[in-house]
Design an enzyme around this catalytic site. Structure first.
Site, PDB file in Angstrom:
ATOM      1  N   SER A  83       0.860  -1.182   0.000  1.00 38.52           N
ATOM      2  CA  SER A  83       0.000   0.000   0.000  1.00 38.52           C
ATOM      3  C   SER A  83       0.897   1.234   0.000  1.00 38.52           C
ATOM      4  CB  SER A  83      -0.926   0.007   1.226  1.00 38.52           C
ATOM      5  OG  SER A  83      -0.175   0.062   2.425  1.00 38.52           O
ATOM      6  N   LYS A  84       0.318   2.399  -0.223  1.00 41.82           N
ATOM      7  CA  LYS A  84       1.089   3.642  -0.224  1.00 41.82           C
ATOM      8  C   LYS A  84       0.141   4.808  -0.010  1.00 41.82           C
ATOM      9  CE  LYS A  84       5.347   5.133  -0.672  1.00 41.82           C
ATOM     10  NZ  LYS A  84       6.506   4.505   0.011  1.00 41.82           N
ATOM     11  N   ALA A  85       0.645   5.865   0.569  1.00 38.03           N
ATOM     12  CA  ALA A  85      -0.127   7.098   0.737  1.00 38.03           C
ATOM     13  C   ALA A  85       0.716   8.269   0.249  1.00 38.03           C
ATOM     14  CB  ALA A  85      -0.499   7.306   2.205  1.00 38.03           C
TER      15      ALA A  85
END
Length: 538
Positions: free
Chosen positions: A50-52
């Site tokens: 995941s990444k933000a």
């Protein structure tokens, strides 16, 4: 990319309205691509990718105003995520859930996230009712493993560099000199630690002929002075602080306060010749399909034949392929090369679930040392498979890297589904896989309580990923690809049984009266292919 996922949160603060508009146009693509890259590199751990990416408009603000808005943005983002994943009466009323399954997210700090943010996020997670708040974000100042302090990403990067120098260029870096250029300064996490490791492992054999960062670039065909580089790393200074008196007669220092300095900095990675290039910093897509030819010299040779990607997405996928096809550039992809950071963060998540903060802190030195050993070991396993398959089957190295990640992830997902159908007793019999995955000190202190303290879903993912990576690293991608998808989990579980049988047989041979040379040869053959042969699946 999975119901249990982890990835970094980065803050992007463009310096002008034009740059803000540019970043706005590519924010989703950047975030998706980083999350996908994370999924590929998370192959050795229970969490998916995941990444933000938080894009923040700070144009025209003072430094103090910019800092205030960045900290507020971290808080707003954190509350938004907690709204989605913490199940309360209030969220049940206001959140529309069309997925219907519990999702667990863990964050890590990325660009411009500071320790103050980490502490606030963890405290907020606890206040909002997150089950294991200490695990919600990694790199905690006291009860975490700070990536920069311990150089965890660079330790993995350097394993790939070491193997690649030998396999691609025929250079043994411990006995032969080699040249290297780096983007990312001595004050950076990956760049600074890579410099420390190069000096520690190879001494004068490592000739750093160029370093570029936001402040400028230093170049010296004789190799930049190790003592001066070490000084910059220790003091946390960028490359523009390099003492010019330490340069040779051919060395030069360019700073970005002049137009020529900006041009030199921006082109260093392309024009400077070296055996290897290790991008340890720089924006995603720095080398792309429109500018990759700048990396190729007028005579058709690349400025460096070997690239080991310490930075995420520094080179786009299409540019990687063109550099390989047109100039023979061998590139160790980011999802392989810099996976040490995600492995470390995953172990920190486990520690936060299994130990109290004081227990972790009291045993931190031992746990960190064992984590470094684990990540180096996993990097070496993949690096050796990567070059073995590259040599045996051809294709570009990034394609082989992605194939390895995909094979492990496919096997992990198949096993995760299959484990749901096993009895509790059969699943408990697989727990030693998870125990062996953990650092020894962490396991010794806490594994008796693992089923009380770690969510069942997490344990299932951990067992699945451990067995999947073990199988792929030992037998290779062709073995996995040859199996019917619906039988993959069954084959993996049977493989584990056969591996235990072979281990017993090898132990018996150790104590046999066979001649030593013959005994060693038989044991070596059993270790290399005994389980697969006993399985009778090819």
């Amino acid at each position: 990319f999975r119901d249990i996922s982890r990835g970094g949160m980065r803050l992007v603060t463009p310096k002008s309205s034009e740059l803000y508009a540019l970043e706005s146009a590519r924010q989703y693509d950047e975030c998706y691509n980083l999350a996908f890259a994370q999924q590929l590199k998370n192959k050795d751990i229970p969490e998916g990718g995941s990444k933000a990416v938080c894009l923040i408009n700070t144009t025209g603000m003072s430094a103090a105003g910019q800092g205030f808005v960045m900290r507020k943005s971290v808080k707003a983002f954190t509350d938004s995520i907690l709204d989605l994943i913490v199940d309360t009466e209030e969220t049940r009323e206001k959140i529309v859930d069309r997925y219907g399954k519990k999702e667990v997210l863990y964050l890590g700090p990325d660009e411009q996230v500071i320790p103050q943010d980490i502490n606030w996020v963890i405290k907020r997670a606890g206040y909002r009712g997150y089950v294991t708040p200490a695990a919600f974000m990694s790199s905690k100042p006291r009860a975490g493993i700070n990536h920069k302090e311990f150089g965890v990403t660079s330790e993995g990067v350097n394993v790939y560099l070491d193997v690649a120098l030998q396999q691609v260029l025929g250079i043994d870096p411990r006995t032969q000199p080699f040249t290297i250029k780096i983007t990312g300064g001595p004050d950076g996490d990956v760049g600074g630690n890579e410099l420390k490791i190069l000096i520690r492992e190879y001494g004068k054999n490592a000739k750093v002929v160029g370093i570029a960062d936001a402040s400028g670039c230093a170049e010296d065909p004789s190799g930049l002075d190790h003592g001066e580089l070490s000084r910059l790393v220790e003091l946390g200074l960028s490359i523009d602080g390099f003492d010019k008196s330490k340069l040779s007669s051919e060395g030069v220092l360019h700073t970005v306060d002049t137009d020529d300095g900006v041009k030199a900095r921006n082109s260093m990675h392309n024009r400077l010749e070296a055996d290897a290039f290790v991008p340890c910093g720089g924006r995603p897509g720095t080398v792309d399909i429109h500018n990759y030819k700048h990396y190729i010299l007028p005579d058709g040779r690349p400025s460096s034949k070997l690239i080991v990607e310490g930075a995420n997405l520094f080179i786009t996928a299409d540019a990687r392929q063109k550099l390989f096809e047109e100039a023979g550039v061998v590139i160790v992809k980011d999802s392989s090369a810099n996976k040490g950071g995600v492995i470390t963060s995953s172990y920190e998540i486990c520690a936060a679930m299994l130990l109290s903060e004081d227990e972790f802190f009291d045993n931190k030195d031992a746990i960190v040392g064992e984590v470094l050993d684990k990540l180096r070991g996993l990097a070496e396993l993949e690096a050796k498979l990567l070059f073995r398959e590259f040599e045996n089957f051809g294709g570009s190295l990034p394609a082989v890297s992605q194939l390895i990640s995909n094979c492990i992830n496919v096997a992990t997902d198949a096993l995760s589904i299959a484990l749901d159908s096993l009895s509790a007793e059969d699943r408990e019999a697989l727990l030693p896989l998870f125990r062996a995955h953990l650092p020894k000190t962490l396991a010794d202190l806490s594994f008796d309580h693992v089923q009380e303290r770690v969510p069942d879903q997490y344990i299932k993912n951990a067992i699945s990923s451990c067995l999947a990576s073990k199988l792929v690293y030992k037998e290779g991608t062709k073995f996995i690809a040859a199996q019917p998808p619906e039988k993959l989990a069954e084959i993996a579980l049977k493989y584990l049984e056969k591996e235990k049988e072979i281990a017993v047989l090898m132990e018996s041979l150790e104590t046999s009266n066979l001649p030593e040379e013959e005994k060693t040869r038989i044991i070596s053959l059993l270790e290399a292919g005994g389980a697969r042969t006993a399985l009778q699946v090819f």
